[in-house]
Scaffold this motif. Sequence first.
Motif, mmCIF file in Angstrom:
data_model
loop_
_atom_site.group_PDB
_atom_site.id
_atom_site.type_symbol
_atom_site.label_atom_id
_atom_site.label_comp_id
_atom_site.label_asym_id
_atom_site.label_seq_id
_atom_site.Cartn_x
_atom_site.Cartn_y
_atom_site.Cartn_z
ATOM 1 N N ARG A 77 100.434 47.797 2.080
ATOM 2 C CA ARG A 77 100.653 46.655 2.963
ATOM 3 C C ARG A 77 101.817 46.879 3.925
ATOM 4 N N LYS A 78 102.839 47.636 3.488
ATOM 5 C CA LYS A 78 104.003 47.844 4.354
ATOM 6 C C LYS A 78 103.616 48.561 5.636
ATOM 7 N N LYS A 79 102.766 49.584 5.492
ATOM 8 C CA LYS A 79 102.339 50.341 6.665
ATOM 9 C C LYS A 79 101.568 49.439 7.627
ATOM 10 N N TYR A 80 100.670 48.639 7.074
ATOM 11 C CA TYR A 80 99.865 47.770 7.919
ATOM 12 C C TYR A 80 100.672 46.577 8.435
ATOM 13 N N LYS A 81 101.688 46.208 7.659
ATOM 14 C CA LYS A 81 102.542 45.104 8.130
ATOM 15 C C LYS A 81 103.216 45.482 9.440
ATOM 16 N N SER A 82 103.669 46.734 9.557
ATOM 17 C CA SER A 82 104.301 47.159 10.807
ATOM 18 C C SER A 82 103.307 47.102 11.961
ATOM 19 N N THR A 83 102.028 47.433 11.668
ATOM 20 C CA THR A 83 101.011 47.370 12.714
ATOM 21 C C THR A 83 100.739 45.930 13.120
ATOM 22 N N VAL A 84 100.619 45.038 12.128
ATOM 23 C CA VAL A 84 100.387 43.620 12.422
ATOM 24 C C VAL A 84 101.562 43.046 13.214
ATOM 25 N N VAL A 85 102.779 43.374 12.786
ATOM 26 C CA VAL A 85 103.956 42.886 13.504
ATOM 27 C C VAL A 85 103.966 43.410 14.930
ATOM 28 N N TYR A 145 93.741 43.676 10.803
ATOM 29 C CA TYR A 145 95.079 43.328 11.293
ATOM 30 C C TYR A 145 95.036 42.660 12.666
ATOM 31 N N GLY A 146 93.921 42.795 13.397
ATOM 32 C CA GLY A 146 93.781 42.082 14.665
ATOM 33 C C GLY A 146 93.676 40.585 14.455
ATOM 34 N N LEU A 147 92.890 40.175 13.436
ATOM 35 C CA LEU A 147 92.750 38.740 13.148
ATOM 36 C C LEU A 147 94.069 38.144 12.673
ATOM 37 N N ARG A 148 94.767 38.874 11.826
ATOM 38 C CA ARG A 148 96.065 38.380 11.365
ATOM 39 C C ARG A 148 97.047 38.261 12.543
ATOM 40 N N SER A 149 97.041 39.274 13.405
ATOM 41 C CA SER A 149 97.937 39.223 14.574
ATOM 42 C C SER A 149 97.584 38.051 15.470
ATOM 43 N N LEU A 150 96.310 37.754 15.596
ATOM 44 C CA LEU A 150 95.876 36.643 16.436
ATOM 45 C C LEU A 150 96.423 35.318 15.913
ATOM 46 N N VAL A 151 96.359 35.131 14.595
ATOM 47 C CA VAL A 151 96.864 33.888 14.001
ATOM 48 C C VAL A 151 98.376 33.772 14.207
ATOM 49 N N ALA A 176 93.856 34.457 26.470
ATOM 50 C CA ALA A 176 92.673 35.314 26.356
ATOM 51 C C ALA A 176 92.938 36.670 27.005
ATOM 52 N N ALA A 177 93.649 36.665 28.154
ATOM 53 C CA ALA A 177 93.973 37.924 28.826
ATOM 54 C C ALA A 177 94.925 38.764 27.971
ATOM 55 N N ALA A 178 95.897 38.110 27.307
ATOM 56 C CA ALA A 178 96.836 38.834 26.445
ATOM 57 C C ALA A 178 96.112 39.465 25.264
ATOM 58 N N VAL A 179 95.205 38.689 24.629
ATOM 59 C CA VAL A 179 94.425 39.221 23.503
ATOM 60 C C VAL A 179 93.562 40.394 23.966
ATOM 61 N N ALA A 180 92.888 40.217 25.104
ATOM 62 C CA ALA A 180 92.033 41.284 25.626
ATOM 63 C C ALA A 180 92.855 42.520 25.962
ATOM 64 N N GLY A 181 94.039 42.309 26.539
ATOM 65 C CA GLY A 181 94.885 43.443 26.880
ATOM 66 C C GLY A 181 95.337 44.214 25.657
ATOM 67 N N VAL A 182 95.757 43.477 24.608
ATOM 68 C CA VAL A 182 96.190 44.150 23.374
ATOM 69 C C VAL A 182 95.028 44.901 22.739
ATOM 70 N N LEU A 183 93.840 44.275 22.689
ATOM 71 C CA LEU A 183 92.680 44.941 22.109
ATOM 72 C C LEU A 183 92.298 46.187 22.908
ATOM 73 N N LEU A 184 92.447 46.107 24.228
ATOM 74 C CA LEU A 184 92.157 47.279 25.062
ATOM 75 C C LEU A 184 93.107 48.423 24.733
ATOM 76 N N ILE A 185 94.388 48.089 24.571
ATOM 77 C CA ILE A 185 95.372 49.119 24.226
ATOM 78 C C ILE A 185 95.058 49.705 22.852
#
Length: 903
Positions: free
Chosen positions: A465-473, A830-836, A870-879
Amino acid sequence: MRNIFSEITRRTMGQNRTRTVVTIIGVILSTAMVTALAVFAGSMQHFLVQHTIATEGAWHVDISGMTREELAEVLADDRVEKASVLYELGYVPAREEDGICHLVASRDETAWEELPVELDAGRLPETEDEILIPYDGIWIAGQEAHVGDVLTIPMGRYVSETGETQKSWELVRETSEEAGRAGQYVEGQTRSFTVTGVYKEMAEMDFGSARFDAGYMLLTGGRDIPDQDENGLYCRAFLEMKKPGQADGFIADWVDPSDGRSRLEGVSWSRHDSLLRWQGVFRSERYIQFITGMLGTLLAVIMVGSVSLIYNSFSISLRERTAQFGLLASVGATRKQLRKSLRFEAFLVSGVGIPLGLLAGVAGSAVTLHFIGGGLTAFMYGYEGEIPVQIYPAALLLAAAFAFLIVLVSVWIPSRRIRKISPMDAIRSTKDIRIRPRDVKSGRLTGKMLGLPGMLASKNYRRDRKKYKSTVVSLTVSMVLLMTAALFTIYLTRAGGTILDPPKYELKYTLFLSGGQGDEQTTGDVRKLLENEPGVEEVWMYKSIYLSIPVEENMLNEEYSRIHSWSEEDHPDGKVPFTCPAIVLSDDEYQEFLKEQGLEEPDAGAAADGADGTDDTVLKAVYYDQMQVYDEENETYSQVPVLSDEVKKRPLAAGIYRAEETPDGGQEMTFEEELQVEFDQETMQLPEKYDAQGRVDPIMILSERQFEQYRSLMRDGTEGESYFAEFNIRASDYRMVGADLQEKLEEKEEWDGIFYTPAADAEMNRQAVAAIQVLCYGFITLISLIALVNVFNTMSTNLMLRRREFAMLRSVGMTGRSFRLMLGYECVIYGLRSLVYGTILSLLISFAFWHFTSRAGGGNEFIFPWPWFAAAVAGVLLIVGITMAYSIGKIRRMNIIDELRKE
């Protein structure tokens, strides 16, 4: 100092070039963003201050109507740095079209140095026998004055009934019953002057006009202080404070009677708001709180984003070097030495990143100002100029300190973990991955729906979880950074637009129309003239009318009644003469406006019983009922409705007020009902192109069809009901275009209209809004880069740390498709968690910005821009997608056996 630990750190950084480079880029971007904001803001502030000084003078407080003794007392105040003094020499009667009289005055030497004068012709006067005039051919002492003429001027003064010399603002035209009147003119000495030039603008002008209160000013070239004569004429001082912040205290002590401690009485004064604003002095504490709160929130988010980016790099570095630190600890290295090794890496990154960030920030600001400087000055002042880069060493030091603080915080957090790791745990990396069966168990539904790749993705997330926590953060922070940039721009621009209220157009022509058959031809000719003028970008026309609707005073907002100040004579019938303006859009524009606002077109009219028992047709209208008022106690602006619910949704009598003579010779206002109107549907926004600057009334929005209905009802459909055609004109070089248009319109004597320049009246506000917008757009660009680098760094490095894991999966037969699906499912987790988390934090930041802007009066509407989200979410997903593709490409090129052998 070189030692084994610093050497190992250098080698490790060299072996992990990608992570090192990305970390340095993060430091560069963090430093560059703060530096660019500081340099750009400093350059804009310096330019605006210098331009204001060049055009208006460097004074902070202007006091006129002082005696020589009072002037001496004021100049003795320790807060006064410099004074430019204007001395009255006398008055000369003027022709009626020029006013009551002209003021002859002289300046002292400081005033000639500090107060600007723009000439239209000739040169400046150099001696006390030379003089400037306001326009060529002005009538002075019985003759027309031109450059080179010698004028013999009898100068005198005006005295009141008590024998006191009157002051300039007491000599006003007899325009109303309450206006002051010029007293008796007493002629004094006669002097001869040679006209050397015609001035166009100078600091002594009131409201940009060559006129003073009662006429024009004639300025002599005398530099010496004139002798005080028995006439008791007054002087005027433009005072510059030692510190701009002392101006308000000085005003309170000397001239502002509201504080109850002013020492001077009977004087006129003004505060140089345009200069003090750019020097950072605001009248209202609310504005200071607003700016401090907005910038504080902004810097906090920037710091969190930068710390997240750099922290992830050092945290990942620690994970990579955990086994290395365990080996060093097993041969005697202390934890203090290991932490120093990590801090040494931070100093190396800072030593490279911070100087480059400072250079990048300065260069970015310089390039930005080079390309937009001309357009920005054209927008603000009507001419293309240059905005020089102004670099303050203190700003660079603060930017460097801020960036270094970010790096120290970023390395301090992971370095604390070194204390808790034993050498054996570090060598085995047992602290990174702790497996408990209950935690890694995935549901059967996951396996059935998503197959083996989905089940592996779920287990991977649960076991580390620690590794993925950094990604979610990282993803959350990047999303919040983009949303903060958008929210900061929206709230700051809206606050600037609400508080400063700049016009949406530069020029305006209001045409008075009598309601005759030739109106359409006239409006068409006017529009053609305006649109064919070189430099005009857009012309938008609408019609306007004014409806008188008597209502009970308690049906109107208190602020509205206070602003309009009705007297008892205005409404002898007990009702106030409420006037409601209406704007008339073309039928197409009207339908488009209704569609945008989600409204239905009102009925053409409904039968209603009139007061006399007849049937009248009701004009039903869409209306806007929000008035901006200023609360002096709380120092805030707010939007309040004017009309009570009792007035809305029911027919109201509308018509004309007429003045009728009473038997005793006076006048009485009587109301004649012509039609009935109804406030039918309320809109919360006005048409986009309509400029409601300074509006304090509700507004009806009508279509052409409703306008014809109105005209048919007024006076039983007879011709002659007047109205206005309003032409709003956009022009970048509005000064030149305005001067040319005014000359052409004046030649059209058959047109009855008024031409004026709203942009000139609101120039200071346009400057502020332009600076805000450019600052915001630059901020969005830089913060987007930080978000991009943040996501790329975290995602790519975390994936590269799992090389052995991926090699093992490929060695047991996982196909490329299953491998990509597994990583895709991980991204979803981790995308869904980041979205929330990102949504919650963005709402909190929006609430903070809303709190600061609403307290400063920048609007009460809470904003959450879903399109931006929506643009911010799309931009992050694109990256994320780009990073995934990049990392998978690198992993596929790696040799499975070599990766499994690595320890």
